[in-house]
Enzyme design. Structure first.
Site, PDB file in Angstrom:
ATOM      1  N   ASP A 231     -10.250   2.339   2.386  1.00  0.00           N
ATOM      2  CA  ASP A 231     -10.345   1.550   3.627  1.00  0.00           C
ATOM      3  C   ASP A 231     -11.107   2.295   4.732  1.00  0.00           C
ATOM      4  O   ASP A 231     -11.985   1.722   5.380  1.00  0.00           O
ATOM      5  CB  ASP A 231      -8.946   1.200   4.155  1.00  0.00           C
ATOM      6  CG  ASP A 231      -8.329   0.021   3.418  1.00  0.00           C
ATOM      7  OD1 ASP A 231      -9.074  -0.801   2.859  1.00  0.00           O
ATOM      8  OD2 ASP A 231      -7.084  -0.073   3.412  1.00  0.00           O
TER       9      ASP A 231
ATOM     10  N   LYS B   3       0.818  -1.225   0.000  1.00  0.00           N
ATOM     11  CA  LYS B   3       0.000   0.000   0.000  1.00  0.00           C
ATOM     12  C   LYS B   3       0.850   1.272   0.000  1.00  0.00           C
ATOM     13  O   LYS B   3       0.485   2.269  -0.618  1.00  0.00           O
ATOM     14  CB  LYS B   3      -0.966   0.001   1.193  1.00  0.00           C
ATOM     15  CG  LYS B   3      -2.085  -1.031   1.047  1.00  0.00           C
ATOM     16  CD  LYS B   3      -3.082  -0.929   2.188  1.00  0.00           C
ATOM     17  CE  LYS B   3      -4.108  -2.049   2.100  1.00  0.00           C
ATOM     18  NZ  LYS B   3      -5.119  -1.980   3.158  1.00  0.00           N
TER      19      LYS B   3
END
Ligand code: NAP
Length: 274
Positions: free
Chosen positions: A103, A66
């Site tokens: 997220d 990420k």
């Protein structure tokens, strides 16, 4: 050519993302395929280039890439900037590569589902100070929590995060063993402790009477944190499977411009239908 999407990570074999996005595509009638790509560390940029050159329109990013995705993209959404990490990438018509982070909003949407209402006024405690905790802070503040305390095993990491986000709202860091007794009505476990069947060392008396305890980790049986929460008297408990589905829905909408219905997909995952 059918549009290609993927999740890239390492390891990736057990990812639920292909199942989720394939259900979303069936449900919305979108013509796409979604695969899992196991990326050897050190080969992420080359894998991204190859995917983009071979019909790839976008992809999700999971551990451990990420932050690398954040560095690789050519433009970022404000929420990706705040999170310091990218989990959703889109290849743009002009050749650019844009990065988003869904997220945190996935977490907030799922918390609202669990609670049956918004997060306004909640006194929130965030356990952990890793990437998942960092990505949750701005979305939780944005959702209207009254205050946000960050507590982490390594206290300095919590202090760094609180200092970084202080300009966005009422955020403070507290040592795990110095949490005030009673008062938190929302506790989000953003640590990886449940993966080892462990619970962050906090006392049951930190919870308000109607507390909601949420574990970002998910499993087929209640996680260690959720077992702790139930024994401590929490009114609402939930694991992170719903967050996973909600962040996926947000990514799907970013790619395809249509919002899928998450409820049937979450139910299918819960039943273990794969
Ligand atoms: P990370 O960057 O490795 O951070 C791990 C965090 O957990 C650190 O704050 C660490 O504390 C803490 N920790 C680990 N073991 C602990 C223990 N026994 N007691 C107390 N604290 C402990 O991981 P991450 O990327 O933030 O991810 C955290 C978890 O969230 C992962 O398990 C991941 O699966 C989950 N997650 C779920 C979703 C979803 O969609 N449901 C999305 C993202 C992440 P120290 O700083 O002291 O080491």
């Amino acid at each position: 050519m059918t549009d290609r999407y993927a999740v890239m990570g390492h390891p990736i074999a057990h990812s639920k993302s292909p199942f989720i996005h394939t259900r979303f595509a069936e449900q919305t009638g979108e013509d796409l395929v979604y695969e899992a790509i196991d990326v050897e560390p050190g080969t992420f940029p080359a894998t991204v280039r190859e995917f983009g050159a071979n019909g790839g329109r976008g992809f999700n990013v999971t551990l451990p890439f990420k932050e690398e995705a954040f560095a690789l993209v050519t433009e970022r959404t404000p929420r990706a900037e705040l999170a310091g990490a990218v989990n959703t990438v889109r290849f743009e018509p002009d050749g650019g590569i844009s990065g988003d982070n869904t997220d945190g909003s996935g977490l907030v949407r799922d918390l609202e589902r669990v609670l049956g209402r918004g997060l306004g006024g909640r006194r929130a405690l965030l356990l952990g100070a890793g990437g998942a905790a960092r990505g949750a802070i701005a979305p939780l503040l944005d959702a209207g929590v009254a205050s946000l305390v960050i507590a982490n095993r390594t206290e300095a990491r919590a202090r760094n995060l609180a200092a970084h986000f202080a300009r966005l709202g009422a955020v403070e860091a507290v040592a795990l063993d110095a949490l005030p007794a009673r008062g938190f009505d929302l506790v989000v476990n953003a640590t990886s402790a449940s993966l080892r069947d462990a619970v962050p060392a906090v006392s049951a008396d930190i919870l308000a009477a109607d507390a909601c305890c949420y574990d970002m980790v998910y499993a087929s049986t209640p996680t260690a944190f959720l077992r702790w929460a139930e024994a401590a008297g929490a009114r609402h408990i939930a694991d992170g499977l719903g967050m996973l589905v909600e962040q996926a829905a947000e990514a799907f909408e970013r790619w395809r411009g249509v919002r899928p219905d998450t409820a049937p997909v979450l139910a299918a995952l819960r039943e273990g239908v794969r």
